[in-house]
Design an enzyme around this catalytic site. Structure first.
Site, PDB file in Angstrom:
ATOM      1  N   SER A  64     -12.726 -50.393 -38.673  1.00 47.99           N
ATOM      2  CA  SER A  64     -13.215 -51.775 -38.717  1.00 47.99           C
ATOM      3  C   SER A  64     -13.286 -52.296 -40.147  1.00 47.99           C
ATOM      4  O   SER A  64     -13.458 -51.535 -41.106  1.00 47.99           O
ATOM      5  CB  SER A  64     -14.621 -51.863 -38.106  1.00 47.99           C
TER       6      SER A  64
HETATM    7  N1  SAH Z   1     -16.150 -47.571 -35.684  1.00 46.32           N
HETATM    8  C1  SAH Z   1     -14.734 -47.313 -35.774  1.00 46.32           C
HETATM    9  C2  SAH Z   1     -13.986 -48.390 -35.024  1.00 46.32           C
HETATM   10  C3  SAH Z   1     -12.728 -47.890 -34.465  1.00 46.32           C
HETATM   11  S1  SAH Z   1     -11.890 -49.073 -33.471  1.00 46.32           S
HETATM   12  C4  SAH Z   1     -14.249 -47.280 -37.216  1.00 46.32           C
HETATM   13  O1  SAH Z   1     -14.685 -48.135 -37.989  1.00 46.32           O
HETATM   14  O2  SAH Z   1     -13.378 -46.472 -37.537  1.00 46.32           O
HETATM   15  C5  SAH Z   1     -12.626 -48.841 -31.896  1.00 46.32           C
HETATM   16  C6  SAH Z   1     -12.595 -47.451 -31.327  1.00 46.32           C
HETATM   17  O3  SAH Z   1     -13.088 -47.527 -29.990  1.00 46.32           O
HETATM   18  C7  SAH Z   1     -11.206 -46.837 -31.230  1.00 46.32           C
HETATM   19  O4  SAH Z   1     -11.212 -45.613 -31.897  1.00 46.32           O
HETATM   20  C8  SAH Z   1     -10.985 -46.665 -29.730  1.00 46.32           C
HETATM   21  O5  SAH Z   1     -10.235 -45.517 -29.384  1.00 46.32           O
HETATM   22  C9  SAH Z   1     -12.408 -46.572 -29.227  1.00 46.32           C
HETATM   23  N2  SAH Z   1     -12.579 -46.889 -27.811  1.00 46.32           N
HETATM   24  C10 SAH Z   1     -11.965 -47.855 -27.068  1.00 46.32           C
HETATM   25  N3  SAH Z   1     -12.396 -47.833 -25.797  1.00 46.32           N
HETATM   26  C11 SAH Z   1     -13.299 -46.816 -25.712  1.00 46.32           C
HETATM   27  C12 SAH Z   1     -14.093 -46.278 -24.657  1.00 46.32           C
HETATM   28  N4  SAH Z   1     -14.044 -46.759 -23.413  1.00 46.32           N
HETATM   29  N5  SAH Z   1     -14.903 -45.242 -24.944  1.00 46.32           N
HETATM   30  C13 SAH Z   1     -14.978 -44.730 -26.200  1.00 46.32           C
HETATM   31  N6  SAH Z   1     -14.257 -45.186 -27.232  1.00 46.32           N
HETATM   32  C14 SAH Z   1     -13.428 -46.218 -26.997  1.00 46.32           C
END
Ligand code: SAH
Length: 213
Positions: A64
């Site tokens: 993010s």
């Molecule tokens: N906080 C993270 C954001 C990553 S983007 C960072 O800053 O690196 C969002 C993440 O949510 C992705 O890694 C994606 O795989 C995850 N995601 C999407 N749907 C999901 C679900 N149903 N359960 C768990 N994780 C999920």
């Protein structure tokens, strides 16, 4: 794994940029100043780490944008020892921010590669979440509920009911809601049945996906 004075200088600039965009919590700014964000992305792209933008990580996901991390964390109003459920561990960077704020963190990721990499990275850097789980965030973690706070870092089309019921009375959830663009929603649980919602701006997130591949 190198964190040099050059990286620290770039972080200082990033923090100043976040201040100019309205982030005012000293604790959150201190966490961002401290955490080596470049170590949470592919090392070939470390020059992108301290630009205030989201950046691709593995499995078609993103780390993010720093402003978004700071904004969601501000809304969450993290207190020392808060028990926090994070949905979407991704790179682990947001997890590290919550841990710097001395919260107890339970985090779920549905991409196995990211799950494995984020555990390794967080432990290498000395961060120790209570639980990093491979699974579907729509289910939450009922066996560890209730949580003081729930932070969703992927865009959902509606607020998952199973997450609402895992929130403590008085607890807060921050979740981006929407299909192509997401509105940031802050939910406060007033009592067993009553939830108050506030909408705070528009953001872009990767989608919160259902089920595990
Ligand atoms: N906080 C993270 C954001 C990553 S983007 C960072 O800053 O690196 C969002 C993440 O949510 C992705 O890694 C994606 O795989 C995850 N995601 C999407 N749907 C999901 C679900 N149903 N359960 C768990 N994780 C999920």
């Amino acid at each position: 794994m190198l964190d040099t004075s050059k990286h620290k200088g770039l972080r200082k600039k990033l923090v100043n940029e976040l201040i100019s965009k309205g982030i005012s919590s000293n604790e959150i700014l201190k966490a961002i100043l401290k955490i080596p964000r470049h170590l949470f992305i592919d090392k070939d792209f470390e020059s992108h780490a301290y630009i205030d933008k989201a950046f691709p990580i593995d499995s078609d996901q993103t780390i993010s944008q720093p402003y978004t991390v700071a904004f969601q964390t501000t809304l969450l109003d993290v207190k020392v020892n808060d028990k926090i459920l994070e949905i979407g561990t991704g790179s682990g960077y947001q997890t590290a921010v919550l841990l710097e704020l001395k919260a107890k963190v339970y985090t779920i990721e549905r991409q196995h590669l990211l799950f494995r990499k984020s555990i390794k990275k967080l432990l290498e850097l000395g961060y120790d979440p209570d639980l990093i789980k491979y699974g579907d965030g729509y289910l939450g973690i009922p066996e560890h509920a209730p949580f003081d706070k729930i932070l969703v870092t992927a865009g959902a089309v509606e607020i998952p009911k199973k997450l609402l019921i895992q929130l403590k009375i008085g607890g807060k959830m921050v979740i981006p809601i929407g299909d192509k663009v997401q509105k940031m929603v802050l939910v406060t649980r007033i009592n067993k049945a009553k939830f108050e919602k506030e909408i705070l701006g528009e953001f872009y997130f990767v989608p919160m996906l259902k089920n595990i591949n």
